[in-house]
Write a protein that holds these residues in place. Structure first.
Motif, PDB file in Angstrom:
ATOM      1  N   TRP A 213      44.511  34.674  35.185  1.00  0.00           N
ATOM      2  CA  TRP A 213      44.079  34.560  33.793  1.00  0.00           C
ATOM      3  C   TRP A 213      45.242  34.861  32.849  1.00  0.00           C
TER       4      TRP A 213
ATOM      5  N   ALA B 167      42.606  38.327  37.452  1.00  0.00           N
ATOM      6  CA  ALA B 167      43.185  38.796  36.185  1.00  0.00           C
ATOM      7  C   ALA B 167      44.630  38.335  36.055  1.00  0.00           C
TER       8      ALA B 167
ATOM      9  N   ALA C 284      39.796  42.211  41.885  1.00  0.00           N
ATOM     10  CA  ALA C 284      39.718  42.045  40.428  1.00  0.00           C
ATOM     11  C   ALA C 284      41.080  41.714  39.837  1.00  0.00           C
ATOM     12  N   LEU C 285      42.135  42.182  40.469  1.00  0.00           N
ATOM     13  CA  LEU C 285      43.472  41.968  39.917  1.00  0.00           C
ATOM     14  C   LEU C 285      43.990  40.550  40.137  1.00  0.00           C
TER      15      LEU C 285
ATOM     16  N   THR D  23      34.702  38.305  32.450  1.00  0.00           N
ATOM     17  CA  THR D  23      34.041  39.481  33.026  1.00  0.00           C
ATOM     18  C   THR D  23      33.350  39.128  34.333  1.00  0.00           C
TER      19      THR D  23
ATOM     20  N   ALA E 216      39.747  43.345  32.469  1.00  0.00           N
ATOM     21  CA  ALA E 216      40.429  43.360  33.772  1.00  0.00           C
ATOM     22  C   ALA E 216      40.687  44.783  34.237  1.00  0.00           C
TER      23      ALA E 216
ATOM     24  N   CYS F 290      37.307  46.417  35.291  1.00  0.00           N
ATOM     25  CA  CYS F 290      36.820  45.923  36.582  1.00  0.00           C
ATOM     26  C   CYS F 290      37.688  46.399  37.745  1.00  0.00           C
TER      27      CYS F 290
ATOM     28  N   GLY G 283      40.992  32.361  38.227  1.00  0.00           N
ATOM     29  CA  GLY G 283      41.356  33.104  37.026  1.00  0.00           C
ATOM     30  C   GLY G 283      42.153  32.261  36.057  1.00  0.00           C
TER      31      GLY G 283
ATOM     32  N   PHE H 123      36.123  38.574  37.073  1.00  0.00           N
ATOM     33  CA  PHE H 123      36.810  39.802  37.486  1.00  0.00           C
ATOM     34  C   PHE H 123      35.863  40.703  38.281  1.00  0.00           C
TER      35      PHE H 123
END
Length: 148
Positions: free
Chosen positions: A92, A89, A85-86, A69, A127, A130, A42, A72
């Motif tokens: 990122w 994120a 997904a977190l 996208t 984020a 997702c 990320g 995530f």
């Protein structure tokens, strides 16, 4: 007076050993390593997206958001839980905030304010989408309908 009778227990009932999932699951070193790897990916996608979106404004922004996208959603699909997904994120966002700080010379990486706002808000919205989307249906699972 039927409420005062003791309920009979079932002796042939199957055991209720339901495995814990998500944050309630026991710590697993492979899962922790995978989440840390996703966070590093990320951060790399955040740095690359920052450079690409400011270099080629309209197309680079779309490319950077598509990369975020994919990462995530891929993390969510790979791990099967919200932390999948977190974690990317979070990486990122941390790289984005560090690059937002600028350099000692006074300039910073982002090219213009519109690209900055769209990259930041778009990435955070992706984020959240997702991380909060429902789980994918299990292939081959019984639908519960008779005759199927």
């Amino acid at each position: 007076m039927s409420g005062s009778r003791p309920r009979a227990t079932r002796t042939n009932a199957p055991p209720r050993d339901i495995p814990a999932t998500g944050l309630a699951a026991p710590l697993n070193p492979r899962r922790i390593a995978a989440l840390l790897g996703l966070a590093v990916l990320g951060a790399l996608v955040g740095i690359a997206g920052t450079l690409v979106q400011s270099a080629w404004f309209p197309g680079g922004l779309v490319l950077a958001l598509l990369a975020a996208t994919g990462l995530f959603h891929g993390g969510r699909t790979l791990m099967g839980t919200q932390p999948g997904a977190l974690a990317p994120a979070a990486g990122w966002l941390i790289s984005f905030i560090l690059l937002l700080g600028g350099r000692p010379e006074g300039d910073y990486v982002f090219g213009n304010e519109l690209g900055l706002a769209l990259f930041m808000l778009g990435g955070m919205a992706i984020a959240v989408i997702c991380a909060t989307m429902s789980r994918a249906p299990q292939l081959g699972a019984d639908s519960g309908r008779p005759g199927k």
